[in-house]
Design an enzyme around this catalytic site. Structure first.
Site, PDB file in Angstrom:
ATOM      1  CG  ASP A 186      -1.899   1.069   1.324  1.00  0.00           C
ATOM      2  OD1 ASP A 186      -1.665   2.121   0.699  1.00  0.00           O
ATOM      3  OD2 ASP A 186      -2.911   0.896   2.034  1.00  0.00           O
ATOM      4  CG  HIS A 187       3.125   4.154  -3.129  1.00  0.00           C
ATOM      5  ND1 HIS A 187       4.161   4.427  -2.252  1.00  0.00           N
ATOM      6  CD2 HIS A 187       3.568   4.565  -4.343  1.00  0.00           C
ATOM      7  CE1 HIS A 187       5.167   4.978  -2.906  1.00  0.00           C
ATOM      8  NE2 HIS A 187       4.828   5.075  -4.182  1.00  0.00           N
ATOM      9  NE  ARG A 188      -4.043   3.918   1.270  1.00  0.00           N
ATOM     10  CZ  ARG A 188      -5.218   3.417   1.640  1.00  0.00           C
ATOM     11  NH1 ARG A 188      -6.263   4.205   1.752  1.00  0.00           N
ATOM     12  NH2 ARG A 188      -5.354   2.132   1.887  1.00  0.00           N
TER      13      ARG A 188
END
Ligand code: CAO
Length: 431
Positions: free
Chosen positions: A403-405
């Site tokens: 999850d790039h967040r």
């Protein structure tokens, strides 16, 4: 004076041997008249069986997976003598499409809002077993299709029941809000074309299995709501394989199969210790990271009915042999549909191994609310240039979706590099 009464299955029309998909009460529970006791699923609809009177459950005679017909004993209830009825009123709930016409306002069932799916949570649908929201099965089905958590929906129906309009209003509001946090999905895309395939040739229509329907909704939600990146990498497992084979021979007599996955479980946990962001989840606001101090790892298991993700607990505290044993047990149970819902909850990270089948790489979908998943493909011998010459080495392909967040690309490749270093020298597992 208290009296014990039998609660029997009411007339359920033409349906016989209808599978029980949820049992909502247990011995000792106090129930109110009309509270849902069971959910059944026919080909056409789900239906709740409500309590015919107030009372205390003494003994439940059916379980999930049982098939019931009119007259089947459901449970024994202790009632006060003032209660008169001892039969269940039939309360078949129509399919959602039919209920759309009356918004559920005339449905008489008030059921807890738990999804009627206690045995399946393959891709991380947050558990909704709070019992706080009240909605008929068809509304729950409708909400599930839209990925709506009913505990967040304001009810306007009788006795606090959630109606179809309530769910629709919730979705409209969610779509109108700017997206942030871990909440709903604000994608507006054009509808899929409806094609009559029979115009082009012979076709056969088969319903999706329950597991596929459920996991499909979750996979879709996770795919569109999490910004995925997949980092591909390789690990040299030549030495690990020698050790694995030795161990395998030793333990095969005890019926324990030592596969590369067992090493991966340990190696992933070692890497999660090193990079704790991989053992986290975003909280509901999307503004805080919840870091977990336990190490429960989900393993995707391919079953004839679809994908299931049972969770191995406290992997950091278990040895390879113990994990191999547990992995064998949960795979068998998943395939025999014998896993309780709890066996699929609480995962921190998932491993999806297709290595026993083949492939060189793939892009696994994150199992929310986890923030990463490791895909594993088939190891193969490759020439590796070492100290001036090519050597045949056993190379394992790894595909880490994150999850790039929560995780940056640099951290992700550090994680896979570290994982590779542990797998190429399994002595590091004990560090
Ligand atoms: N490379 C090469 N060989 C591998 C390997 C790999 N990465 N992983 C496993 N193998 C070998 C095993 O050693 C075993 O070989 P032997 O039978 O010769 O000992 C064989 O492949 C079969 O292994 P397995 O599949 O029985 O066992 P496992 O521990 O690797 O996996 C399980 C268990 C339950 C994860 C697996 O059976 C399964 O269901 N995999 C599919 C998961 C899936 O569908 N993921 C996709 C999700 S996205 O849709």
């Amino acid at each position: 004076m208290a009296e014990i009464k039998q609660v029997l299955m009411p007339d359920i029309g033409d349906s016989k041997d209808v599978p029980v998909i949820e049992v909502m009460v247990k011995a000792g529970d106090t129930v109110k008249a009309e509270q849902s006791l069971l959910t059944l699923e026919t080909d056409k609809a789900t239906m709740d069986v409500p309590a015919p009177f107030d009372g205390v459950v003494k003994n439940v005679s059916v379980k999930v997976g049982d098939k019931v017909s009119e007259g089947t004993l459901i449970l024994l209830m202790e009632t006060s003598a003032t209660e008169t009825s001892a039969t269940v009123s039939p309360t078949t709930t129509p399919a959602p499409e039919k209920e759309a016409e009356n918004s559920g306002a005339t449905q008489s069932v008030a059921a807890p809002a738990a999804p009627a799916t206690p045995t399946v949570a393959p891709t991380g649908l947050p558990s909704n077993h709070t019992g706080k929201a009240h909605a008929s099965p068809s509304i729950r089905h409708f909400a599930r299709e839209l990925g709506v958590d009913l505990t967040r929906v304001k009810s306007s129906g009788e006795k606090g029941r959630i109606t179809k309009n309530d769910v629709q209003s919730f979705v409209k509001t969610a779509l109108a809000q700017p997206q942030g946090g871990t909440g709903g999905v604000g994608l507006q895309v054009s509808a899929m074309p409806v094609v009559d395939f029979s115009k082009f040739g012979v076709i056969e229509t088969k319903p999706l299995s329950r597991i596929k329907k459920l996991s499909g909704a979750n996979l879709h939600r996770n795919w569109v709501s999490i910004p995925h990146i997949t980092q591909h990498d390789e690990a040299d497992i030549t030495e690990m394989e020698v050790f694995r084979k030795e161990l395998g021979e030793e333990y095969s007599k005890q019926g324990i199969k030592i596969t590369p996955l067992v090493f991966l479980l340990k190696a992933v946990v070692t890497a999660m210790h090193q990079y704790p962001n991989f053992n986290s989840s975003l909280d509901a606001s999307g503004e805080n990271l919840v870091l977990k101090k336990y190490f429960h790892i989900g393993v995707a298991v391919d079953t004839p009915d679809g994908l299931m993700v049972p969770v191995l607990r406290d992997v950091d505290q278990k040895g390879l042999v113990q994990l191999a044993k547990e992995l064998g047990e949960i795979s068998v149970k998943a395939r025999e549909k014998k896993l309780p819902a709890t066996a699929m909850q609480g995962g921190c990270f998932t491993i999806s191994s297709l290595g026993g089948i083949g492939g060189t790489a793939f892009t696994p979908i994150i199992n929310a609310p986890e923030v990463a998943i490791l895909g594993v493909s088939k190891a193969s011998i490759k020439p590796v240039f070492k100290e001036g010459e090519f050597e045949p080495r056993l190379i394992l392909p790894l595909s880490l979706s994150y999850d790039h967040r929560v995780i940056d690309g640099a951290e992700a490749v550090r994680f896979t590099s570290y994982l590779g270093s542990v797998l190429s020298d399994v002595r590091r597992l004990v560090l």
